[in-house]
Design a protein around this motif. Structure first.
Motif, PDB file in Angstrom:
ATOM      1  N   ARG A 288       0.819  -1.210   0.000  1.00 53.72           N
ATOM      2  CA  ARG A 288       0.000   0.000   0.000  1.00 53.72           C
ATOM      3  C   ARG A 288       0.853   1.260   0.000  1.00 53.72           C
ATOM      4  NH1 ARG A 288      -5.390  -0.411  -1.296  1.00 53.72           N
ATOM      5  NH2 ARG A 288      -6.166  -2.424  -0.573  1.00 53.72           N
TER       6      ARG A 288
ATOM      7  N   THR B 274       1.797  13.625   3.787  1.00 50.02           N
ATOM      8  CA  THR B 274       0.846  12.527   3.942  1.00 50.02           C
ATOM      9  C   THR B 274       0.636  12.227   5.415  1.00 50.02           C
ATOM     10  OG1 THR B 274       1.523  11.509   1.850  1.00 50.02           O
ATOM     11  CG2 THR B 274       0.394  10.092   3.430  1.00 50.02           C
TER      12      THR B 274
ATOM     13  N   LEU C 288      -0.487   9.099   7.742  1.00 51.55           N
ATOM     14  CA  LEU C 288      -0.690   7.653   7.760  1.00 51.55           C
ATOM     15  C   LEU C 288      -1.546   7.301   8.975  1.00 51.55           C
ATOM     16  CD1 LEU C 288       2.935   6.407   6.962  1.00 51.55           C
ATOM     17  CD2 LEU C 288       1.043   6.747   5.356  1.00 51.55           C
TER      18      LEU C 288
ATOM     19  N   TRP D 150     -12.129  10.134   1.691  1.00 48.56           N
ATOM     20  CA  TRP D 150     -10.867  10.420   2.376  1.00 48.56           C
ATOM     21  C   TRP D 150     -10.917  10.066   3.855  1.00 48.56           C
ATOM     22  CZ3 TRP D 150     -11.725  14.256   6.026  1.00 48.56           C
ATOM     23  CH2 TRP D 150     -12.815  15.092   5.804  1.00 48.56           C
TER      24      TRP D 150
ATOM     25  N   SER E 108     -11.028   5.914   2.720  1.00 48.17           N
ATOM     26  CA  SER E 108     -10.252   5.484   1.564  1.00 48.17           C
ATOM     27  C   SER E 108      -8.968   6.295   1.441  1.00 48.17           C
ATOM     28  CB  SER E 108     -11.073   5.648   0.274  1.00 48.17           C
ATOM     29  OG  SER E 108     -12.323   4.996   0.386  1.00 48.17           O
ATOM     30  N   ASP E 109      -7.974   5.704   0.781  1.00 49.24           N
ATOM     31  CA  ASP E 109      -6.760   6.445   0.477  1.00 49.24           C
ATOM     32  C   ASP E 109      -7.108   7.538  -0.528  1.00 49.24           C
ATOM     33  OD1 ASP E 109      -5.512   4.575   2.038  1.00 49.24           O
ATOM     34  OD2 ASP E 109      -4.669   3.429   0.377  1.00 49.24           O
TER      35      ASP E 109
ATOM     36  N   GLN F  69      -2.460  14.084   1.580  1.00 51.02           N
ATOM     37  CA  GLN F  69      -2.845  12.717   1.275  1.00 51.02           C
ATOM     38  C   GLN F  69      -3.138  11.982   2.575  1.00 51.02           C
ATOM     39  OE1 GLN F  69      -3.161  11.312  -1.748  1.00 51.02           O
ATOM     40  NE2 GLN F  69      -3.480   9.185  -1.135  1.00 51.02           N
TER      41      GLN F  69
ATOM     42  N   ASP G 295      -3.635   8.243   3.965  1.00 54.15           N
ATOM     43  CA  ASP G 295      -3.441   6.837   3.607  1.00 54.15           C
ATOM     44  C   ASP G 295      -3.710   5.942   4.806  1.00 54.15           C
ATOM     45  OD1 ASP G 295      -2.823   7.367   0.998  1.00 54.15           O
ATOM     46  OD2 ASP G 295      -0.654   7.108   1.216  1.00 54.15           O
TER      47      ASP G 295
ATOM     48  N   PRO H  67      -2.496   2.352   5.613  1.00 53.25           N
ATOM     49  CA  PRO H  67      -1.695   1.177   5.232  1.00 53.25           C
ATOM     50  C   PRO H  67      -2.176  -0.138   5.835  1.00 53.25           C
ATOM     51  CG  PRO H  67      -0.290   3.015   5.911  1.00 53.25           C
ATOM     52  CD  PRO H  67      -1.683   3.376   6.283  1.00 53.25           C
TER      53      PRO H  67
ATOM     54  N   ARG I  71      -5.209  -1.244   5.955  1.00 51.62           N
ATOM     55  CA  ARG I  71      -6.579  -1.488   5.519  1.00 51.62           C
ATOM     56  C   ARG I  71      -6.821  -2.942   5.097  1.00 51.62           C
ATOM     57  NH1 ARG I  71      -8.372   2.414   2.791  1.00 51.62           N
ATOM     58  NH2 ARG I  71     -10.209   1.215   2.243  1.00 51.62           N
TER      59      ARG I  71
ATOM     60  N   ASN J 219     -13.900   2.032  -0.822  1.00 48.43           N
ATOM     61  CA  ASN J 219     -12.653   2.449  -1.473  1.00 48.43           C
ATOM     62  C   ASN J 219     -12.823   2.639  -2.975  1.00 48.43           C
ATOM     63  OD1 ASN J 219      -9.947   3.152  -0.936  1.00 48.43           O
ATOM     64  ND2 ASN J 219      -9.227   1.213  -1.793  1.00 48.43           N
TER      65      ASN J 219
END
Length: 369
Positions: free
Chosen positions: A43, A204, A206, A232, A235-236, A244, A246, A248, A250, A315
């Motif tokens: 990811r 980003t 995380l 958002w 979902s990424d 961003q 993200d 990871p 998921r 997603n």
């Protein structure tokens, strides 16, 4: 001399005794760690070393709650950077900034965390660490006091002579129901993390949300009228603040993260165990978020694939480019949003100087339910 026969060999390496059962496979600790790491770092393939060595590295922010999920993610990211250093990479692919929102400043949290914060810096010393109180949102989001006054309406008076902690407590006290209070707290926490990330130069965030957590957030978001922001929140994707977001973890269930903790003894010094849910609490006193989390945890144990499909389906949603105004509180879109929600807020909200989305309107003190 023949090798010792194993009672239950690992199904991957074949030469070590298995210690865990993961998705119907018997694995040893090392193979289980590889399995989990693969799920995470596939990811994060976009965070590769810059082609030009002179280019800056990726700057990533990890909000750490001292829960299982975010602590496990920190351990895996640290292990990945250590792997890169051991292979004599020219440089690491990213720098990690760890942010702790002081638990003592959050509602319903009085668990001491000083030892945990000291332990995490000692165990993973290669990263940058920061801790801020929840009420520092007034510092990182300068117009937050004006947003709060408009959001709560004329019945709420913000006394600027009081401390930021007292002002935030008064604002939260004006929101009476459990669902609305939890919803607004989540919004404010996201705003604070995003503002801190931007000020720190991170590109980003995380989030350490497991598949189980994302499924619960998706179901709760739809129930609260926040379907348009799931692109958002679950979902990424790019958040309304240009960062961003993200997730990871998921592709991993919370139960698997707990298993990962069991084979990493150093995490015991960091993780603050979750309080077991009380069976004596009336359902009407639980927020929608708490109800959905309980539902996912109980049903996820029976039907993990079904719960996984919830987050995977969300997603696939597309970000709306309808040009609607952004909500003053949560950053989501205001008005009718095609594809994702189809919800239209009242004309009163649309004509306001600082409009709020449908989900935030439902949590306002004068109309919460």
């Amino acid at each position: 001399m023949p090798a010792k026969e194993l009672d239950s060999p690992c199904m991957d390496c074949k030469d070590t005794e298995s210690v865990l059962t993961v998705r119907r496979r018997q694995l040893c600790g090392a193979c289980f760690k590889r399995f989990v790491s693969y799920k995470v770092f596939r990811r994060m393939e976009k965070y590769k070393p810059p082609r030009n060595p002179q280019d800056p590295r990726h700057q990533l922010l990890l909000p750490l709650s001292f829960g299982v999920s975010s602590s496990v993610l920190l351990r895996m990211l640290d292990a990945e950077l250590e792997r890169q250093r051991s292979k004599n990479f020219a440089r690491n692919t990213f720098d990690l900034h760890v942010l702790v929102i002081e638990p003592s400043t959050m509602a319903g949290s009085s668990v001491p965390y000083d030892r945990n914060y000291e332990a995490v810096q000692k165990i993973f010393p290669q990263h940058t660490y920061s801790q801020v109180p929840f009420h520092s949102i007034f510092e990182y989001v300068p117009d937050m006091n004006e947003i709060m006054r408009e959001y709560t309406g004329p019945q709420f008076t913000d006394d600027s002579s009081r401390s930021n902690a007292e002002r935030l407590a008064a604002f939260r006290a004006a929101i009476s129901t459990a669902t609305s209070a939890t919803d607004v707290d989540s919004v404010l926490l996201t705003r604070l993390v995003a503002a801190f990330a931007k000020q720190s130069g991170c590109e980003t965030v995380l989030w350490g949300d497991s598949d189980s957590r994302l499924a619960a957030k998706a179901l709760a978001g739809v129930a609260k009228g926040r379907g348009a922001s799931l692109t958002w929140r679950v979902s990424d994707g790019v958040s309304p603040w240009g960062l961003q977001f993200d997730f990871p973890l998921r592709d991993l269930y919370k139960a698997e993260l707990i298993q990962y903790e069991s084979v990493c003894p150093e995490l015991a010094e960091i993780i603050i165990p979750d309080e077991p849910p009380s069976d004596n609490v009336l359902t009407k006193n639980l927020s929608i978020d708490e109800l959905m989390m309980r539902y996912v945890e109980t049903q996820g144990a029976k039907y993990p694939g079904v719960m996984a499909n919830v987050a995977r389906t969300v997603n696939k949603l597309e970000t709306s480019n309808s040009g609607n105004a952004s909500c003053g509180l949560c950053g989501g879109l205001v008005g009718n949003v095609k594809r994702n929600s189809g919800v239209t807020v009242s004309s009163q909200a649309e004509s306001s100087g600082s409009p709020f989305c449908y989900g935030c309107m439902r949590s306002r003190p004068e109309i919460n339910c």
